[in-house]
Design a protein around this motif. Structure first.
Motif, PDB file in Angstrom:
ATOM      1  N   ASP A 139      45.915  74.311  65.090  1.00  0.00           N
ATOM      2  CA  ASP A 139      45.044  73.130  65.130  1.00  0.00           C
ATOM      3  C   ASP A 139      44.233  73.020  63.838  1.00  0.00           C
ATOM      4  O   ASP A 139      43.062  72.674  63.859  1.00  0.00           O
ATOM      5  CB  ASP A 139      44.113  73.201  66.336  1.00  0.00           C
ATOM      6  N   LEU A 140      44.863  73.317  62.711  1.00  0.00           N
ATOM      7  CA  LEU A 140      44.150  73.353  61.439  1.00  0.00           C
ATOM      8  C   LEU A 140      43.453  72.027  61.118  1.00  0.00           C
ATOM      9  O   LEU A 140      42.320  72.022  60.656  1.00  0.00           O
ATOM     10  CB  LEU A 140      45.105  73.736  60.300  1.00  0.00           C
ATOM     11  N   VAL A 141      44.128  70.926  61.368  1.00  0.00           N
ATOM     12  CA  VAL A 141      43.534  69.611  61.111  1.00  0.00           C
ATOM     13  C   VAL A 141      42.640  69.201  62.279  1.00  0.00           C
ATOM     14  O   VAL A 141      41.500  68.774  62.081  1.00  0.00           O
ATOM     15  CB  VAL A 141      44.617  68.548  60.852  1.00  0.00           C
ATOM     16  N   ASP A 142      43.168  69.348  63.486  1.00  0.00           N
ATOM     17  CA  ASP A 142      42.420  68.912  64.672  1.00  0.00           C
ATOM     18  C   ASP A 142      41.074  69.621  64.806  1.00  0.00           C
ATOM     19  O   ASP A 142      40.093  69.028  65.265  1.00  0.00           O
ATOM     20  CB  ASP A 142      43.238  69.130  65.941  1.00  0.00           C
ATOM     21  N   SER A 143      41.007  70.887  64.388  1.00  0.00           N
ATOM     22  CA  SER A 143      39.753  71.639  64.488  1.00  0.00           C
ATOM     23  C   SER A 143      38.901  71.518  63.225  1.00  0.00           C
ATOM     24  O   SER A 143      37.855  72.135  63.122  1.00  0.00           O
ATOM     25  CB  SER A 143      40.048  73.114  64.758  1.00  0.00           C
ATOM     26  N   ARG A 149      46.513  79.813  63.609  1.00  0.00           N
ATOM     27  CA  ARG A 149      46.002  78.515  64.073  1.00  0.00           C
ATOM     28  C   ARG A 149      47.121  77.495  64.227  1.00  0.00           C
ATOM     29  O   ARG A 149      48.042  77.439  63.436  1.00  0.00           O
ATOM     30  CB  ARG A 149      44.968  77.947  63.084  1.00  0.00           C
ATOM     31  N   PRO A 187      48.258  64.730  61.089  1.00  0.00           N
ATOM     32  CA  PRO A 187      47.931  66.039  61.667  1.00  0.00           C
ATOM     33  C   PRO A 187      49.136  66.861  62.119  1.00  0.00           C
ATOM     34  O   PRO A 187      49.177  68.069  61.896  1.00  0.00           O
ATOM     35  CB  PRO A 187      47.023  65.689  62.847  1.00  0.00           C
ATOM     36  N   ASN A 188      50.130  66.223  62.731  1.00  0.00           N
ATOM     37  CA  ASN A 188      51.288  66.980  63.222  1.00  0.00           C
ATOM     38  C   ASN A 188      51.988  67.760  62.118  1.00  0.00           C
ATOM     39  O   ASN A 188      52.565  68.808  62.381  1.00  0.00           O
ATOM     40  CB  ASN A 188      52.293  66.056  63.907  1.00  0.00           C
ATOM     41  N   ASN A 220      48.990  70.818  61.115  1.00  0.00           N
ATOM     42  CA  ASN A 220      48.196  71.575  62.086  1.00  0.00           C
ATOM     43  C   ASN A 220      48.523  73.062  62.100  1.00  0.00           C
ATOM     44  O   ASN A 220      47.720  73.859  62.582  1.00  0.00           O
ATOM     45  CB  ASN A 220      48.336  70.997  63.496  1.00  0.00           C
ATOM     46  N   SER A 221      49.687  73.446  61.574  1.00  0.00           N
ATOM     47  CA  SER A 221      50.049  74.867  61.555  1.00  0.00           C
ATOM     48  C   SER A 221      50.845  75.178  60.299  1.00  0.00           C
ATOM     49  O   SER A 221      51.416  74.283  59.666  1.00  0.00           O
ATOM     50  CB  SER A 221      50.888  75.232  62.786  1.00  0.00           C
TER      51      SER A 221
END
Length: 78
Positions: free
Chosen positions: A23-27, A21, A57-58, A61-62
Motif C-alpha cells: 500500500d505504498l501509495v494508498d498509505s 508493503r 496507485p495499482n 503500491n508494491s
C-alpha cells in the motif's frame, strides 16, 4: 530488477519496509512529490518512458507492481 527498485525507493524515501508493503501509495509512503522523483529514477534506471496514464496507485503500491510495470514497459518500448 526487484533490488534495483528497492534501492531507488530507499534513496528517495528511507526508513520504510518497501519490500513488505502493498500500500505504498494508498498509505502515502509514496506521496506526490516522492512519486515525481521515483518515476524519474525508474525511467533512468530502466530506460523506459512511463506514460502519465500508467502513474496510478495499482502500478506503484508494491515493489512487485513496480517491477511488473517496468518489465511490461521495457517489452513494449523495445
Amino acid at each position: 530488477m526487484k533490488n534495483q527498485v528497492i534501492d531507488i525507493l530507499e534513496d528517495i524515501n528511507p526508513g520504510v519496509d518497501h519490500e513488505a508493503r502493498v500500500d505504498l501509495v494508498d498509505s502515502r509512503c509514496i506521496d506526490s512529490l516522492t512519486m515525481i522523483a521515483f518515476v524519474a529514477e525508474l525511467e533512468d534506471a530502466f530506460d523506459v518512458e512511463i506514460p502519465p496514464v500508467e502513474i496510478v496507485p495499482n502500478n506503484f503500491n508494491s515493489v512487485e507492481a513496480v517491477c511488473s510495470l517496468m518489465a511490461r514497459l521495457q517489452a513494449e518500448q523495445a
